[in-house]
Design a protein around this motif. Structure first.
Motif, PDB file in Angstrom:
ATOM      1  N   ALA A  58       0.833  -1.202   0.000  1.00 19.61           N
ATOM      2  CA  ALA A  58       0.000   0.000   0.000  1.00 19.61           C
ATOM      3  C   ALA A  58       0.871   1.257   0.000  1.00 19.61           C
ATOM      4  O   ALA A  58       0.581   2.232  -0.703  1.00 19.61           O
ATOM      5  CB  ALA A  58      -0.930  -0.011   1.208  1.00 19.61           C
ATOM      6  N   TRP A  59       1.955   1.241   0.780  1.00 20.71           N
ATOM      7  CA  TRP A  59       2.860   2.400   0.840  1.00 20.71           C
ATOM      8  C   TRP A  59       3.501   2.652  -0.517  1.00 20.71           C
ATOM      9  O   TRP A  59       3.581   3.783  -0.979  1.00 20.71           O
ATOM     10  CB  TRP A  59       3.935   2.135   1.890  1.00 20.71           C
ATOM     11  N   ARG A  60       3.955   1.593  -1.166  1.00 17.42           N
ATOM     12  CA  ARG A  60       4.650   1.735  -2.443  1.00 17.42           C
ATOM     13  C   ARG A  60       3.743   2.353  -3.496  1.00 17.42           C
ATOM     14  O   ARG A  60       4.195   3.182  -4.306  1.00 17.42           O
ATOM     15  CB  ARG A  60       5.154   0.370  -2.913  1.00 17.42           C
ATOM     16  N   TYR A  61       2.471   1.975  -3.508  1.00 17.39           N
ATOM     17  CA  TYR A  61       1.567   2.433  -4.566  1.00 17.39           C
ATOM     18  C   TYR A  61       0.634   3.553  -4.104  1.00 17.39           C
ATOM     19  O   TYR A  61      -0.305   3.909  -4.818  1.00 17.39           O
ATOM     20  CB  TYR A  61       0.751   1.255  -5.095  1.00 17.39           C
ATOM     21  N   GLY A  62       0.899   4.115  -2.916  1.00 18.42           N
ATOM     22  CA  GLY A  62       0.114   5.257  -2.458  1.00 18.42           C
ATOM     23  C   GLY A  62      -1.344   4.931  -2.189  1.00 18.42           C
ATOM     24  O   GLY A  62      -2.225   5.750  -2.445  1.00 18.42           O
ATOM     25  N   LEU A  63      -1.601   3.729  -1.641  1.00  9.05           N
ATOM     26  CA  LEU A  63      -2.971   3.291  -1.361  1.00  9.05           C
ATOM     27  C   LEU A  63      -3.213   3.247   0.143  1.00  9.05           C
ATOM     28  O   LEU A  63      -2.280   3.116   0.932  1.00  9.05           O
ATOM     29  CB  LEU A  63      -3.228   1.899  -1.963  1.00  9.05           C
ATOM     30  N   ASP A  64      -4.473   3.361   0.528  1.00 15.86           N
ATOM     31  CA  ASP A  64      -4.861   3.238   1.930  1.00 15.86           C
ATOM     32  C   ASP A  64      -4.968   1.747   2.262  1.00 15.86           C
ATOM     33  O   ASP A  64      -5.751   1.030   1.640  1.00 15.86           O
ATOM     34  CB  ASP A  64      -6.207   3.936   2.145  1.00 15.86           C
ATOM     35  N   TYR A  65      -4.165   1.279   3.231  1.00 17.83           N
ATOM     36  CA  TYR A  65      -4.070  -0.170   3.430  1.00 17.83           C
ATOM     37  C   TYR A  65      -5.401  -0.823   3.825  1.00 17.83           C
ATOM     38  O   TYR A  65      -5.689  -1.934   3.366  1.00 17.83           O
ATOM     39  CB  TYR A  65      -2.967  -0.502   4.450  1.00 17.83           C
ATOM     40  N   PRO A  66      -6.291  -0.210   4.645  1.00 17.91           N
ATOM     41  CA  PRO A  66      -7.561  -0.894   4.910  1.00 17.91           C
ATOM     42  C   PRO A  66      -8.425  -1.023   3.655  1.00 17.91           C
ATOM     43  O   PRO A  66      -9.111  -2.026   3.467  1.00 17.91           O
ATOM     44  CB  PRO A  66      -8.232  -0.011   5.972  1.00 17.91           C
ATOM     45  N   ARG A  67      -8.377  -0.030   2.779  1.00 19.26           N
ATOM     46  CA  ARG A  67      -9.181  -0.078   1.566  1.00 19.26           C
ATOM     47  C   ARG A  67      -8.577  -1.035   0.534  1.00 19.26           C
ATOM     48  O   ARG A  67      -9.305  -1.651  -0.237  1.00 19.26           O
ATOM     49  CB  ARG A  67      -9.327   1.329   0.989  1.00 19.26           C
ATOM     50  N   LEU A  68      -7.229  -1.150   0.519  1.00 18.79           N
ATOM     51  CA  LEU A  68      -6.592  -2.155  -0.326  1.00 18.79           C
ATOM     52  C   LEU A  68      -6.972  -3.553   0.160  1.00 18.79           C
ATOM     53  O   LEU A  68      -7.267  -4.443  -0.650  1.00 18.79           O
ATOM     54  CB  LEU A  68      -5.079  -1.977  -0.302  1.00 18.79           C
ATOM     55  N   ALA A  69      -6.969  -3.751   1.470  1.00 16.54           N
ATOM     56  CA  ALA A  69      -7.371  -5.045   2.031  1.00 16.54           C
ATOM     57  C   ALA A  69      -8.820  -5.366   1.697  1.00 16.54           C
ATOM     58  O   ALA A  69      -9.161  -6.502   1.334  1.00 16.54           O
ATOM     59  CB  ALA A  69      -7.151  -5.047   3.541  1.00 16.54           C
ATOM     60  N   ALA A  70      -9.700  -4.363   1.789  1.00 16.93           N
ATOM     61  CA  ALA A  70     -11.111  -4.585   1.486  1.00 16.93           C
ATOM     62  C   ALA A  70     -11.309  -4.967   0.029  1.00 16.93           C
ATOM     63  O   ALA A  70     -12.146  -5.816  -0.300  1.00 16.93           O
ATOM     64  CB  ALA A  70     -11.915  -3.333   1.829  1.00 16.93           C
ATOM     65  N   ALA A  71     -10.536  -4.359  -0.863  1.00 18.60           N
ATOM     66  CA  ALA A  71     -10.664  -4.668  -2.294  1.00 18.60           C
ATOM     67  C   ALA A  71     -10.240  -6.093  -2.606  1.00 18.60           C
ATOM     68  O   ALA A  71     -10.650  -6.661  -3.627  1.00 18.60           O
ATOM     69  CB  ALA A  71      -9.839  -3.686  -3.115  1.00 18.60           C
ATOM     70  N   ASN A  72      -9.415  -6.685  -1.722  1.00 18.10           N
ATOM     71  CA  ASN A  72      -8.938  -8.046  -1.949  1.00 18.10           C
ATOM     72  C   ASN A  72      -9.481  -9.039  -0.927  1.00 18.10           C
ATOM     73  O   ASN A  72      -8.969 -10.153  -0.823  1.00 18.10           O
ATOM     74  CB  ASN A  72      -7.406  -8.049  -1.917  1.00 18.10           C
ATOM     75  N   ALA A  73     -10.531  -8.628  -0.186  1.00 17.12           N
ATOM     76  CA  ALA A  73     -11.202  -9.505   0.791  1.00 17.12           C
ATOM     77  C   ALA A  73     -10.208 -10.095   1.791  1.00 17.12           C
ATOM     78  O   ALA A  73     -10.239 -11.284   2.091  1.00 17.12           O
ATOM     79  CB  ALA A  73     -11.974 -10.615   0.078  1.00 17.12           C
TER      80      ALA A  73
END
Length: 271
Positions: A58-73
């Motif tokens: 998430a840090w590398r791609y500038g994403l919010d880690y809880p929302r990245l986790a939600a997108a991948n269940a």
């Protein structure tokens, strides 16, 4: 004689033209930032590599880690596996399920008198002691959500002058100068969610999770003193300052709020 002068003049003009062209072609180099987040390509995915964590991706791609986790269940504690493919996108975080209240304890039924059974005359075995009934287990309680760290509780990660400030386009944090081996401390209590050199441009890097809202990062360290999963307190030494991944001794420090870089000077106390 005139021909020689003419040739000399032509040679001099040609030389001046070459020098002028070279001068026009020399331009100052454009500023380069080696720590800028790699934008997540639309509709692309990422295959997990050894040493990755969900937080570092998430840090590398500038994403919010809880929302990245939600997108991948992926549920907490956000465990990922080498070779797993993650969609580089964000999704709304589902609400935590509400546990139903425990059912009320049943009242014991009234005792009905029962005549004692007859004891056989030949039975000489000692009386058995009845085991006490097992005490009921307390109902499960949902874990309290992490408390947001107040701005007044942030600390400076290291001593020394700020040698480079935050830039929204080029420099995602601040650089703090100093001597090699100087202590680097946690700016607030949290948990180490990444420790390593897998993110280009940061050298020996630590990322701390303070709560669902804030992450902090400490780059170019000489030595890391804590590992992934360690819980640290505010002001605890977590590394020593160094020059890994760069050409000068300094601490590169960043804060991400909901996955986006912010100026750390907004949260750090004045000094």
């Amino acid at each position: 004689m005139q021909r020689r002068r003419h040739r000399r003049m032509l040679g001099l003009c040609a030389m001046l033209m070459c020098l002028g062209l070279q001068a026009c072609s020399v331009r100052p180099p454009a500023p380069i930032e080696d720590r800028a987040s790699t934008p997540a390509p639309e509709g692309r995915s990422y295959r997990v590599q050894p040493g990755d964590t969900l937080y570092s991706i998430a840090w590398r791609y500038g994403l919010d880690y809880p929302r990245l986790a939600a997108a991948n269940a992926i549920s907490p504690p956000f465990t990922i596996h080498v070779g797993q493919r993650l969609a580089l996108r964000e999704a709304d975080v589902p609400d935590a399920p509400v546990r139903p209240p425990p059912a009320p304890a049943r009242k014991p039924s009234e005792a009905v008198p029962v005549s004692p059974p007859r004891r056989p005359a030949a039975d000489t075995s000692p009386p058995r002691t009845a085991s006490p009934p097992a005490s009921p287990k307390p109902p499960l309680q949902a874990a309290a959500p992490p408390r947001d760290v107040a701005v007044g509780t942030w600390r400076w990660p290291a001593k020394g002058p700020v040698v480079r400030r935050f830039s929204a386009t080029l420099h995602k944090g601040i650089d703090i100068g100093g001597d090699e081996g100087d202590p680097v401390v946690a700016v607030a209590a949290g948990q180490v969610v990444y420790a390593g050199t897998g993110i280009p441009g940061y050298g020996e890097l630590l990322i701390l999770r303070h709560n669902p809202r804030y992450l902090s990062a400490y780059g170019h360290n000489d030595r890391l003193l804590v590992g992934e999963g360690a819980r640290v307190s505010a002001g605890q030494q977590i590394a020593t300052r160094g020059s890994s991944g760069t050409n000068a001794v300094k601490l590169h420090f960043e804060i991400r709020e909901n996955g986006k870089p912010i100026d750390p000077m907004r949260l750090l106390p004045p000094r």
